[in-house]
Write an enzyme that holds these catalytic residues in place. Structure first.
Site, short mmCIF file in Angstrom:
data_model
loop_
_atom_site.label_atom_id
_atom_site.label_comp_id
_atom_site.label_asym_id
_atom_site.label_seq_id
_atom_site.Cartn_x
_atom_site.Cartn_y
_atom_site.Cartn_z
N GLY A 179 2.86 2.34 10.78
CA GLY A 179 3.83 3.42 10.63
C GLY A 179 4.54 3.79 11.92
N GLU B 88 -5.05 -4.85 10.50
CA GLU B 88 -4.02 -3.84 10.72
C GLU B 88 -4.30 -3.11 12.03
OE1 GLU B 88 -2.05 -2.56 6.80
OE2 GLU B 88 -3.84 -1.37 7.01
N ASN C 109 0.86 -1.19 0.00
CA ASN C 109 0.00 0.00 0.00
C ASN C 109 0.89 1.24 0.00
OD1 ASN C 109 -1.80 2.05 0.45
ND2 ASN C 109 -2.35 1.42 2.53
N SER D 48 3.77 -2.17 10.19
CA SER D 48 5.22 -2.24 10.37
C SER D 48 5.82 -3.59 9.96
CB SER D 48 5.61 -1.86 11.80
OG SER D 48 5.21 -0.53 12.08
N HIS E 147 -9.33 1.24 4.86
CA HIS E 147 -8.05 1.40 5.58
C HIS E 147 -8.26 2.31 6.80
CE1 HIS E 147 -3.95 2.52 6.51
NE2 HIS E 147 -3.60 1.42 5.87
N LYS F 213 0.01 4.30 -0.17
CA LYS F 213 -0.60 5.49 0.46
C LYS F 213 -0.39 6.70 -0.46
CE LYS F 213 -0.03 3.18 4.82
NZ LYS F 213 0.11 3.24 6.27
N GLU G 63 -6.61 4.66 7.91
CA GLU G 63 -6.40 6.10 7.64
C GLU G 63 -7.65 6.71 7.01
OE1 GLU G 63 -2.72 5.51 5.56
OE2 GLU G 63 -1.78 4.95 7.46
P1 13P Z 1 3.30 0.40 7.64
O1 13P Z 1 3.79 -0.90 7.02
O2 13P Z 1 4.03 1.61 7.13
O3 13P Z 1 3.22 0.31 9.11
O4 13P Z 1 1.79 0.60 7.11
C1 13P Z 1 0.90 -0.44 7.24
C2 13P Z 1 -0.31 -0.11 6.46
O5 13P Z 1 -1.09 0.75 6.85
C3 13P Z 1 -0.54 -0.82 5.19
O6 13P Z 1 -1.82 -0.57 4.71
#
Ligand code: 13P
Length: 232
Positions: A163, A157, A6, A193, A91, A8, A93
């Site tokens: 992150g 997640e 992903n 992560s 997601h 983002k 976010e």
């Molecule tokens: P990270 O791998 O940067 O922690 O992000 C995970 C994520 O949100 C994947 O959709």
């Protein structure tokens, strides 16, 4: 095993094209399904560059209507027209910053599937929810609004692991995935992560069917290393 990257809000069309050219030449295992999820404006570059390869291209979201007055949104037929194979939905976010709810997530998933897209639907508890002992209930609620489908995969997640460099332990992931599978018997990816050095241990858990990778998917070498770690 399925490994999805992903991106983002990273990589415009030029960078996406360069990444996908490098991915085409990377050492990827045959027994792992590999997917990248670029931002909308970079989907076309990714689809064209990866044409004829086994790597799938997914969007990061998709609206529940096929067209209409929904400024800033993108529909499933539009994604289809570009040759996009699937989409992420829900997601954390999107839930945290853009008002996505269990209901809008369920609507988006339903339409995307009905329109022939593959879907990775994301769920996961916040840190406060985990500390309050609510992880199980939150996951049951978030997954409970969805319906099983052969083209649907769930991504677990935990929000506190995204992150942050904090990863769920393999045991935590296993337990959460078992809870999800008890509600819907579907493949479940772990996200939060995931890095080349922790991927193999997470993937070795019996209920972990792959990974949704953020930061570490932005670099071809680390993404390819995670794909190899998921190989048998
Ligand atoms: P990270 O791998 O940067 O922690 O992000 C995970 C994520 O949100 C994947 O959709």
């Amino acid at each position: 095993m399925l490994i999805a990257g992903n991106w983002k809000m990273f990589k415009g069309p030029d960078e996406a094209g360069a990444f996908c050219r490098a991915l085409r030449d990377a050492d990827l295992p045959d027994d792992v399904d590999v997917v990248v999820c670029p931002p909308y404006v970079s989907l076309e570059a990714a689809v064209q560059t990866l044409a004829g390869t086994e790597v799938g291209v997914f969007a990061q979201n998709c609206h529940w209507e096929l067209e209409g007055a929904f400024t800033g949104e993108i529909s499933a037929p539009m994604l289809h027209e570009l040759g996009v194979y699937g989409t992420l939905v829900g997601h954390s976010e999107r839930r945290q910053w853009f008002g996505e709810t269990d209901e809008t997530v369920a609507q988006r998933v339903r339409t995307a599937l009905a329109q022939g897209l593959h879907v990775i639907a994301c769920v996961g508890e916040s840190e406060a929810e985990r500390e309050a002992g609510e992880t199980d209930a939150v996951l049951r609620r978030q997954v409970g609004v969805l319906e099983a489908d052969e083209n649907l995969v769930i991504a677990y997640e935990p929000v506190w692991a995204i992150g942050t460099g904090k990863t769920a332990t393999p045991e935590m992931a296993q337990q959460a995935h078992e809870t999800i599978k008890s509600v819907l018997d579907l493949p479940v990816l772990y996200g939060g992560s995931v890095k080349p050095d922790n991927a193999a241990e997470l993937m070795s858990q019996p209920a972990v069917d792959g990974a949704l990778v953020g930061g570490a998917s932005l670099d071809v070498e680390s993404f390819a290393a995670i794909c190899r770690a998921a190989s048998l």
